[in-house]
Design an enzyme around this catalytic site. Structure first.
Site, PDB file in Angstrom:
ATOM      1  N   GLU A  12       0.821  -1.208   0.000  1.00  0.00           N
ATOM      2  CA  GLU A  12       0.000   0.000   0.000  1.00  0.00           C
ATOM      3  C   GLU A  12       0.856   1.259   0.000  1.00  0.00           C
ATOM      4  OE1 GLU A  12      -3.051   0.360  -0.587  1.00  0.00           O
ATOM      5  OE2 GLU A  12      -3.713  -1.719  -0.476  1.00  0.00           O
ATOM      6  N   TYR A  25      -6.166   6.707   4.345  1.00  0.00           N
ATOM      7  CA  TYR A  25      -6.366   5.643   3.366  1.00  0.00           C
ATOM      8  C   TYR A  25      -5.599   4.379   3.736  1.00  0.00           C
ATOM      9  CZ  TYR A  25      -5.591   2.658  -0.575  1.00  0.00           C
ATOM     10  OH  TYR A  25      -5.496   1.535  -1.351  1.00  0.00           O
ATOM     11  N   ASP A  76      -9.152   5.039  -2.677  1.00  0.00           N
ATOM     12  CA  ASP A  76      -8.061   5.543  -3.517  1.00  0.00           C
ATOM     13  C   ASP A  76      -8.663   6.123  -4.793  1.00  0.00           C
ATOM     14  OD1 ASP A  76      -8.849   3.343  -4.976  1.00  0.00           O
ATOM     15  OD2 ASP A  76      -6.888   2.354  -4.980  1.00  0.00           O
TER      16      ASP A  76
END
Length: 364
Positions: free
Chosen positions: A54, A137, A155
């Site tokens: 990520e 996020y 995202d």
């Protein structure tokens, strides 16, 4: 005299159904992407691998990340090994991937996980967000994908899907809170990690920025954008502001035995901690006529390379003129610099712009 007909306004679109998370999960079970960091069906996700991927995927494509991810995992198979590594090694391995603050935060976060949590990632969004380099996020993505928590990572792919699904008229970035709220309303209590990844996959493979394959979408009957016929107009975006051009000069000093003069940038700021050839300041008021007053080895024969090197950072474009000088083997490094063999540059934390500069200089 006949009366003029009023122009017909676009009719309101009333969808007969609401999007169901189960429909998207069923599609995901058939069409999920095989990614090196993604656990296979029935496997337990590794929080370290989820987090690493990520961070790498921020502002970067899957195709670009895949080889870096493999190299990182081979070099640092656990968060403890990443934390124990020198920052310079991490930056060197990251070189070329861009957005270098991510690499510094990656190292800082690994150290915090080891020091604060005994080498195990916490499973709550709040605890994850308390770690260096983990924002809203990433915390939601790790919580959902690695730990199955009901969290909703949003995202760019997810923003596009949700904005089209509900025909969100507000422009980004102002629309982010509403889009996030809509995504949260769809997230199921069970299989939250799979649902998060299914939204990402839908945006990456079906609900693409241009020419979305709406006929293949499991939500095509529920999409307000498609019903209106202007799905590609979403998400709405405010006009992008581009920073002013900055300019400067770079100095490539090459020793007769094949060594090049390099230095490290300050730890904080743009390209913090990365390696570069000596340069002037990068400024909108750069004066090329005085560039050589900033060169190392002032008495060397500096030759300007035709043209210039361009690079675009997030907030501004950069244009560098390049000077090269050949020096004897006996030349000593200036204060704050060091000699590095040309054959060792692959192991040095050189950002892309510096690789461009060196390539242009040595090919002449």
């Amino acid at each position: 005299m006949p009366r003029r007909k009023r122009a017909a306004s676009r009719p309101a679109i009333l969808l007969q159904t609401r999007p169901q998370s189960a429909d998207l999960l069923a599609w995901y079970d058939r069409h999920r992407r095989k990614l090196p960091w993604r656990a296979l069906p029935g496997e337990t996700p590794d929080p370290y691998r989820v987090w690493l991927s990520e961070i790498m995927l921020q502002q970067t494509t899957v195709k670009a990340v895949a080889p870096y991810y493999a190299r990182f995992l081979e070099r640092f198979p656990t968060v403890a090994q990443l934390a124990a590594a020198p920052l310079g090694d991490v930056l060197s391995l990251w070189a070329g991937l861009g957005y270098y603050a991510r690499a510094r935060n990656l190292h800082a976060c690994a150290s915090a996980v080891v020091e604060r949590h005994g080498g195990r990632f916490p499973d709550s969004e709040d605890a994850l967000r308390a770690l260096p380099g983990i924002g809203r996020y990433t915390a939601a993505a790790v919580a959902a994908i690695a730990f199955g928590k009901r969290a909703s990572p949003v995202d760019g792919n997810v923003e596009r899907v949700i904005a089209r699904l509900y025909a969100v008229e507000e422009e980004l970035p102002g629309a982010k809170p509403r889009i996030r709220s809509l995504a949260e309303s769809l997230t199921p209590a069970r299989r939250a990690g799979d649902f998060a990844q299914s939204l990402m996959d839908l945006g990456a493979t079906i609900c693409t920025p241009k020419n979305p394959a709406c006929a293949l979408c499991p939500w095509n009957e529920d999409c307000a954008g498609r019903a209106r016929g202007d799905q590609e107009a979403f998400p709405r975006k405010a006009a992008k502001k581009t920073g002013a051009l900055r300019r400067g000069a770079a100095f490539v000093a090459v020793r007769a035995d094949g060594f090049i003069l390099l230095r490290s940038r300050p730890e904080k700021g743009l390209l913090g901690g990365m390696t570069e050839v000596p340069t002037t300041a990068w400024s909108g008021k750069f004066d090329a006529s005085s560039a050589l007053t900033h060169a190392p080895f002032r008495h060397a024969e500096w030759r300007r390379i035709p043209g210039h090197v361009t690079h675009v950072f997030t907030h501004f474009p950069l244009e560098l003129i390049v000077y090269v000088a050949k020096l004897p083997k006996s030349a000593r490094a200036c204060e704050g610099t060091r000699w590095v063999g040309l054959g060792d540059l692959a192991q040095v934390a050189l950002p892309s712009v510096m690789r461009k500069v060196i390539f242009q200089a040595i090919r002449q």
